[in-house]
Scaffold this active site. Structure first.
Site: not given
Ligand code: GLU
Length: 465
Positions: A240-241
């Site tokens: 997600k980062r």
């Protein structure tokens, strides 16, 4: 040659992400290309973390992408009897044994091994005890002593060799009777006739264990192809980062399934320098030998560019089908399918997502439009007032069905009044669309039609007054 069978076995402990979707795609493509079968199976033996909602969302995402399976979905949680049956067989043949070591004992031994700097492994305490099944007892595989190395031929990487200490007498059935991942996956692949396991290379280290189970069962293992992981732009495992979303989030953001599929296929697979493929072409051209062995890096900009390409390229009825969910706040039932398709033509080359597309065409669909504050201050000025009045009077004589002629007529009108066409056009654009950026103006005028143009020009005049 026997039928090729592949599978996608997600654990329903989260939504479907890019990495998983790419694994599903490669398995799907390999099966379809070879006229084989593609199976969907949920590995849901982890009761704590498996959720029904993830099963639903993974199914929805696969369907949205068009990765339809031929068999399943199977659920491991509903196949416990099958695992038990195979476990019994291994036990009765002396290829597995029951173990009564407690969690605490095992943990203490593990710690001690780590402290002594050796790889943690089961020390074989119960191996020769001959314990019968009983409550609190786990079933362990009995790795034959004569094993010197474990070897398999990976379809992408060639021969992979593991030393014998790569596997210990690992657990097949936990003390509560549920199978471990290693055991369930082998029994499933075996009983489902899976011929090719295409999965992430994070599973390479599981393969020797699984091979040991096949050997204990006297069964031929499937062929393995371990594909490189998808990494983020910084080289770390994609998360997600890096701005990576779940597949369904991409749908919400206005991505087309065609674009996501195309992008996923190109993540680590290529066919010459061809960039764009539809699903049919991918099926035709996919083969494992073209999978790239260096890890693929996710590039959100490139994925967006693929989306823009497919929005521009697919025909408007297909685009409309995917666009409709984004048009919920507009009264689209008032417009014919033909009209909607016509207005899409002009915006297709101008947007990167369906969300942007819906925003760009809002002025076509709303009776009353709102004029952007800045745009109206800047372009709807007293200077343009008399020209707009003139335009309203002349509307009946304008060529609404011919963009070229309309442009000439506007040019003449601007020249007569000593105003630049550009300034007139921008004022009319703001009056008709509410914005300074829109599809080509004369296309807009043509599509809106005389009456709506008249009403909007009058509204703009009211504002100037
Ligand atoms: N359930 C496993 C996973 O999601 C499947 C691994 C495999 O393909 O064997 O990673």
């Amino acid at each position: 040659m026997s039928e090729i069978v592949t599978r996608f076995p997600p654990s329903p402990t989260g939504h479907l992400h890019l990495g998983g979707a790419r694994t599903a795609l490669f398995n799907f493509l390999f099966a379809r290309h070879n006229r084989g079968k593609f199976i969907l199976r949920f590995e849901d033996t982890d009761k704590e973390r498996s959720k029904e909602e993830y099963v639903d969302s993974i199914i929805e995402a696969l369907n949205w992408l068009g990765l339809h399976w031929d068999e399943g979905p199977y659920f491991q949680s509903k196949r416990l009897e099958i695992y038990e049956e195979y476990a019994k067989r291994l036990y009765s043949e002396g290829k597995a044994y029951y173990c009564e070591c407690s969690k605490e004992e095992l943990e203490a031994k593990r710690k001690a091994q780590l402290e002594r700097g050796i790889k943690p492994h089961y020390d074989g305490t119960c191996r020769e005890k001959g314990l019968p099944p009983g409550s609190g007892r786990a079933l362990r595989i009995k790795i034959p002593e004569e094993i010197t190395e474990i070897v398999f031929e990976d379809l992408l990487r060639g021969k992979i060799v593991f030393p014998p200490d790569e596997v210990d007498d690992f657990i097949l059935l936990r003390s509560d009777g549920t199978p471990t991942y290693q055991f369930a996956v082998v029994i499933d692949d075996l009983t489902m006739g899976v011929t090719h396991v295409i999965r992430g290379d994070d599973h390479i280290s599981n393969t020797p264990k699984q091979l040991m189970i096949y050997q204990a069962l006297g069964a031929k293992p499937p062929q393995f192809a371990h594909i490189p992981m998808v990494l983020g732009p910084d080289g770390a495992r994609l998360s997600k980062r890096h701005g990576a979303r779940s597949i369904l989030e991409y749908r919400e953001e206005g991505y087309l399934p065609q674009a996501v599929l195309n992008y996923l296929a190109r993540l680590g697979w290529g066919y010459g320098d061809q960039e764009y493929f539809n699903l049919k072409e991918l099926i035709e051209k996919f083969d494992l030998s073209r999978v790239n062995l260096s890890p693929a890096r996710f590039d959100p900009e490139k994925m967006l560019a693929f989306n823009a390409y497919w929005i521009k390229t697919l025909d408007s009825s297909e685009i409309l089908k995917h666009l409709k969910p984004f048009l919920k706040s507009y009264p689209i039932e008032k417009y014919s399918e033909e009209y909607l398709k016509t207005i899409l033509e002009g915006v297709k080359p101008r947007v990167k997502t369906l969300k942007e597309m819906a925003e760009m065409i809002d002025f076509y669909l709303l009776e009353e439009i709102e004029l952007d504050e800045k745009a109206k201050e800047k372009y709807l000025t007293p200077k343009i007032k008399s020209l707009l009045e003139r335009l309203i009077i002349d509307l009946d004589s304008l060529s609404f069905d011919d963009e070229k002629k309309l442009e000439e007529e506007f040019r003449a009108l601007a020249e007569e009044s000593g105003v630049k066409l550009k300034d007139l056009a921008q004022a009319v654009r703001v009056a008709l669309t509410g914005k300074t950026i829109s599809p080509p103006l004369f296309e807009v005028i043509k599509n809106l039609g005389k009456e709506r143009v008249r009403i909007r020009l009058k509204k703009a005049l009211e504002f100037i007054n």
